[in-house]
Design an enzyme around this catalytic site. Structure first.
Site, mmCIF file in Angstrom:
data_model
loop_
_atom_site.group_PDB
_atom_site.id
_atom_site.type_symbol
_atom_site.label_atom_id
_atom_site.label_comp_id
_atom_site.label_asym_id
_atom_site.label_seq_id
_atom_site.Cartn_x
_atom_site.Cartn_y
_atom_site.Cartn_z
ATOM 1 N N LYS A 1 -13.800 1.768 -13.959
ATOM 2 C CA LYS A 1 -14.154 0.379 -13.648
ATOM 3 C C LYS A 1 -14.630 -0.374 -14.902
ATOM 4 C CE LYS A 1 -12.876 0.478 -9.418
ATOM 5 N NZ LYS A 1 -11.724 -0.346 -8.984
ATOM 6 N N TYR B 1 -15.649 7.465 -12.201
ATOM 7 C CA TYR B 1 -15.417 6.147 -11.576
ATOM 8 C C TYR B 1 -15.947 5.045 -12.499
ATOM 9 C CZ TYR B 1 -15.384 2.593 -7.826
ATOM 10 O OH TYR B 1 -15.152 1.468 -7.064
ATOM 11 N N ASN C 1 -6.024 -4.521 -6.466
ATOM 12 C CA ASN C 1 -7.138 -4.066 -5.630
ATOM 13 C C ASN C 1 -7.135 -2.559 -5.360
ATOM 14 O OD1 ASN C 1 -9.185 -4.380 -3.238
ATOM 15 N ND2 ASN C 1 -7.376 -3.420 -2.328
ATOM 16 N N ASP D 1 3.421 2.495 -4.597
ATOM 17 C CA ASP D 1 2.409 3.319 -5.273
ATOM 18 C C ASP D 1 2.112 2.634 -6.609
ATOM 19 O OD1 ASP D 1 0.995 5.156 -6.795
ATOM 20 O OD2 ASP D 1 2.156 6.882 -6.099
ATOM 21 N N ASP E 1 0.889 -1.173 0.000
ATOM 22 C CA ASP E 1 0.000 0.000 0.000
ATOM 23 C C ASP E 1 0.917 1.209 0.000
ATOM 24 O OD1 ASP E 1 -2.176 1.936 0.597
ATOM 25 O OD2 ASP E 1 -3.316 0.175 1.203
ATOM 26 N N THR F 1 -16.802 -0.748 3.725
ATOM 27 C CA THR F 1 -15.400 -0.352 3.935
ATOM 28 C C THR F 1 -15.383 1.174 4.020
ATOM 29 O OG1 THR F 1 -14.931 0.000 1.593
ATOM 30 C CG2 THR F 1 -14.631 -2.249 2.418
HETATM 31 N N1 LIG Z 1 -16.105 -0.717 -1.034
HETATM 32 C C1 LIG Z 1 -16.916 -0.801 -2.083
HETATM 33 O O1 LIG Z 1 -18.135 -0.593 -1.953
HETATM 34 C C2 LIG Z 1 -16.380 -1.179 -3.441
HETATM 35 C C3 LIG Z 1 -17.305 -1.561 -4.408
HETATM 36 C C4 LIG Z 1 -16.860 -1.933 -5.672
HETATM 37 C C5 LIG Z 1 -15.496 -1.917 -5.959
HETATM 38 N N2 LIG Z 1 -14.618 -1.522 -5.001
HETATM 39 C C6 LIG Z 1 -13.196 -1.517 -5.380
HETATM 40 O O2 LIG Z 1 -12.470 -2.383 -4.516
HETATM 41 C C7 LIG Z 1 -11.154 -1.887 -4.292
HETATM 42 C C8 LIG Z 1 -10.908 -1.723 -2.800
HETATM 43 O O3 LIG Z 1 -11.918 -0.872 -2.261
HETATM 44 P P1 LIG Z 1 -12.033 -0.549 -0.697
HETATM 45 O O4 LIG Z 1 -13.469 -0.360 -0.406
HETATM 46 O O5 LIG Z 1 -11.222 -1.497 0.106
HETATM 47 O O6 LIG Z 1 -11.337 0.924 -0.696
HETATM 48 P P2 LIG Z 1 -10.583 1.705 0.485
HETATM 49 O O7 LIG Z 1 -10.612 3.134 0.095
HETATM 50 O O8 LIG Z 1 -11.140 1.311 1.800
HETATM 51 O O9 LIG Z 1 -9.079 1.147 0.366
HETATM 52 C C9 LIG Z 1 -8.331 1.371 -0.811
HETATM 53 C C10 LIG Z 1 -6.851 1.161 -0.512
HETATM 54 O O10 LIG Z 1 -6.124 1.476 -1.723
HETATM 55 C C11 LIG Z 1 -4.977 2.213 -1.335
HETATM 56 N N3 LIG Z 1 -4.474 3.049 -2.446
HETATM 57 C C12 LIG Z 1 -5.056 4.155 -2.981
HETATM 58 N N4 LIG Z 1 -4.261 4.687 -3.920
HETATM 59 C C13 LIG Z 1 -3.155 3.894 -3.993
HETATM 60 C C14 LIG Z 1 -1.972 3.917 -4.774
HETATM 61 N N5 LIG Z 1 -1.744 4.894 -5.675
HETATM 62 N N6 LIG Z 1 -1.061 2.932 -4.607
HETATM 63 C C15 LIG Z 1 -1.274 1.957 -3.693
HETATM 64 N N7 LIG Z 1 -2.359 1.885 -2.906
HETATM 65 C C16 LIG Z 1 -3.294 2.848 -3.060
HETATM 66 C C17 LIG Z 1 -5.437 3.062 -0.150
HETATM 67 O O11 LIG Z 1 -4.313 3.522 0.611
HETATM 68 C C18 LIG Z 1 -6.326 2.080 0.598
HETATM 69 O O12 LIG Z 1 -5.624 1.330 1.561
HETATM 70 C C19 LIG Z 1 -11.057 -0.576 -5.072
HETATM 71 O O13 LIG Z 1 -10.491 -0.821 -6.342
HETATM 72 C C20 LIG Z 1 -12.516 -0.168 -5.232
HETATM 73 O O14 LIG Z 1 -12.723 0.680 -6.326
HETATM 74 C C21 LIG Z 1 -15.019 -1.161 -3.753
#
Ligand SMILES: NC(=O)c1ccc[n+]([C@@H]2O[C@H](COP(=O)([O-])OP(=O)(O)OC[C@H]3O[C@@H](n4cnc5c(N)ncnc54)[C@H](O)[C@@H]3O)[C@@H](O)[C@H]2O)c1
Length: 257
Positions: A157, A153, A83, A56, A37, A188
């Site tokens: 996606k 977004y 992810n 990153d 991360d 989350t």
């Molecule tokens: N939570 C939802 O409802 C949901 C629904 C559909 C899809 N998603 C997708 O699932 C994935 C995870 O979502 P989440 O809910 O855990 O999000 P979150 O925001 O809780 O966590 C995302 C993580 O990604 C990290 N991150 C962001 N930019 C980064 C970078 N440049 N390099 C490395 N790490 C980076 C952040 O530090 C964080 O720890 C994402 O791709 C999101 O789009 C989430």
């Protein structure tokens, strides 16, 4: 369950949310898990007997260094989970070019760079497993259908969805399977931010909006991170040996209606 014994998995954005739950689930299934991360998730690595690194996902050089690191520290790579991601809720007329680029840089370029960087390592070990090696990309229900305020977004996606299919076809010969996962709203930090953003846009209370968003899912509640993590473990394992280029929807029925 030890479906993944002997395998090495890498999960990006693993400090919290879906990445954290997925890393735990992969480890519980027997994999050695490398977690990255923006800040190295050291505590998580300690908890699951894995390894951690700051990365990153938008940096090409960082991806090269991460591949060198996982090869040196764990011997190779069998599973990549792209992810890490960002959420944005803004009307298209207010979305700046910087917003657009920032979101595509993490959500799309990060997935492209990770996939490209991991291919040599994944190809090297694909002969070891009945189902080859695997890439799982986090798309979203927002990669299947649009929502007002989420067009940027949606674009990211949707791109992940079709990038996944192109890679699946191209990499099948190397026995690397590539699939996408499409969660509904999951509980989350990002899922809660979506609820807060919807509430602000509609002038509703946060609890009232949480009830509304929950009700949008026919199963009647937000998803739990482990629901998505279980889907990722399945796609990464030999149980999905004939599954590539697919989109696994984990959304409590949201997209079915
Ligand atoms: N939570 C939802 O409802 C949901 C629904 C559909 C899809 N998603 C997708 O699932 C994935 C995870 O979502 P989440 O809910 O855990 O999000 P979150 O925001 O809780 O966590 C995302 C993580 O990604 C990290 N991150 C962001 N930019 C980064 C970078 N440049 N390099 C490395 N790490 C980076 C952040 O530090 C964080 O720890 C994402 O791709 C999101 O789009 C989430």
């Amino acid at each position: 369950m030890s479906d993944l014994a002997g395998r090495v998995a890498l999960v990006t954005g693993a400090s919290r949310g879906l990445g954290l739950a997925t890393a735990r689930a992969l480890a519980a299934a027997g994999a050695k898990v490398a977690v990255t991360d923006l800040t190295a998730p050291e505590d998580l690595a300690h908890e699951i007997g894995g390894i951690a690194r700051a990365q990153d996902v938008t940096s090409e050089a960082d991806w090269a260094a991460t591949m060198d690191w996982v090869k040196a520290a764990a011997g190779g790579l069998d599973i990549l989970v792209n992810n890490a991601g960002l959420w944005l809720f803004k009307p298209i007329t207010e979305t700046t070019l910087d917003d657009w680029r920032r979101l595509h840089s993490v959500n799309v370029e990060g997935v492209f760079l990770g996939t490209r960087a991991a291919i040599p390592l994944l190809a090297e070990r694909a002969h070891l497993w009945r189902g080859g090696t695997a890439i799982v990309n986090l798309s979203s229900v927002a990669g299947l259908q649009g929502a007002a305020g989420a067009s940027c977004y949606n674009s990211t996606k949707g791109a992940v969805r079709l990038f996944t299919k192109g890679c699946a076809v191209e990499l099948a010969g190397a026995r690397i399977r590539v699939n996408s996962v499409h969660p509904g709203v999951i509980d989350t930090d990002m899922g809660r931010k979506l609820v807060d953003d919807f509430a602000a846009a509609q002038g509703a209370g946060n609890n009232e909006m949480l009830a509304q968003v929950s009700a949008m899912h026919p199963l009647g509640h937000l998803g739990e991170p482990r629901n998505v993590a279980d889907a990722v473990v399945f796609l990464a394992s030999d149980r999905a040996a004939f599954t590539t280029g697919s989109e696994l929807v984990v959304d409590g029925g949201l997209h079915a209606g």
